[in-house]
Design an enzyme around this catalytic site. Sequence first.
Site, mmCIF file in Angstrom:
data_model
loop_
_atom_site.group_PDB
_atom_site.id
_atom_site.type_symbol
_atom_site.label_atom_id
_atom_site.label_comp_id
_atom_site.label_asym_id
_atom_site.label_seq_id
_atom_site.Cartn_x
_atom_site.Cartn_y
_atom_site.Cartn_z
ATOM 1 C CD GLU A 150 -3.005 -1.043 2.267
ATOM 2 O OE1 GLU A 150 -2.797 -0.217 3.190
ATOM 3 O OE2 GLU A 150 -3.944 -1.847 2.284
ATOM 4 C CG HIS A 185 -8.841 0.861 2.865
ATOM 5 N ND1 HIS A 185 -7.906 1.705 2.309
ATOM 6 C CD2 HIS A 185 -8.149 -0.040 3.607
ATOM 7 C CE1 HIS A 185 -6.707 1.328 2.706
ATOM 8 N NE2 HIS A 185 -6.809 0.277 3.481
#
Length: 338
Positions: A150, A185
């Site tokens: 990420e 997300h």
Amino acid sequence: KRGAQHAWAGAVTLASLYVLSLYLWPRRLRSPRDHPAVIRARVVSLVLTCVVSCALPGIALQVALPCEASLNAGVMIPTSISGATGIGSVQGALVSTVASLFLCVSLFLGPLVALVLDGGTDALSRLFRNALSLSTAVKWRNHIVAPVTEEWVFRGVCAPTLVFAGAATVAGAVFQTPLLFGLAHAHHFFEVKERALERLVSGNSARNRSSAGGKDSTPTSYQLRTLNISATKNAAAVVAAQFAYTYLFGTLAVFLLLRTGSICAPIAAHGFCNVLGVPDLRKCFTGRNAGLIAVAYVVGICVFTAALWPATDPSWHAESKWRDLVAISRATREMRKR
């Protein structure tokens, strides 16, 4: 202007690819997300996404013509991905990691004190020993794979590329690129809703059996619609809270990268935050140690605020491109005023 639009389009494409790559596998390898086989498949997807993401700075900074902002600022843009992310310097990695962890410990002083007060003096060592044991696929994902992949895609690749390409100012990179991270997300909504619906249906069936004298009783269509609405609301609330938390963390992570010049700083911060989890602010108001915990929160935030700029001072971090980034940022703002 067109180059800036292309850089943003590339960043959005990478963020989308990061999420979509998780769902390219057969259905049996998509859910549940904590199953070891699912985790292994997703690790493959994320590693490939990281490799593909290296094309963005290469195209935006090397293949395309230098942006007008960098020319006006007289700044030489990085000639390699390692130069943009600082991964080639061991010393830079160590210094930036220490600075990042110091800031994280300060910011999370409240939760750390609460943990010690609740679990004893060895609670901290138990927590981190358990996390770093990496004994399960879930721990590998949460503490190694997620922080590295990420941060590489959303911070290491996207943030500096947008500034060097004249697509964003430093402030824009700090406060705008985390939106991509937060939205990435949002796909958790579907799994959260599914789990919530299963839990609600199970509870409803148990109540129906009780009222029916122990006989099996499935929910009616009206009850299913009501439960589905409740599950949707629950999932929306969870994802909204997760978006807020990931956005706030994202601003810190981008700032750490741009100031220190090393991708190791946000990776260390990400891993630390994943171990501790979201702070439980309720402990500041309830329990016999509430006052002490509240004081620890305040002291920690004050230390973090006071140390944020000194700990990330470019003079301490040899890989920092902060001054070049600020110069391009100023040139970008001047161009927008024309």
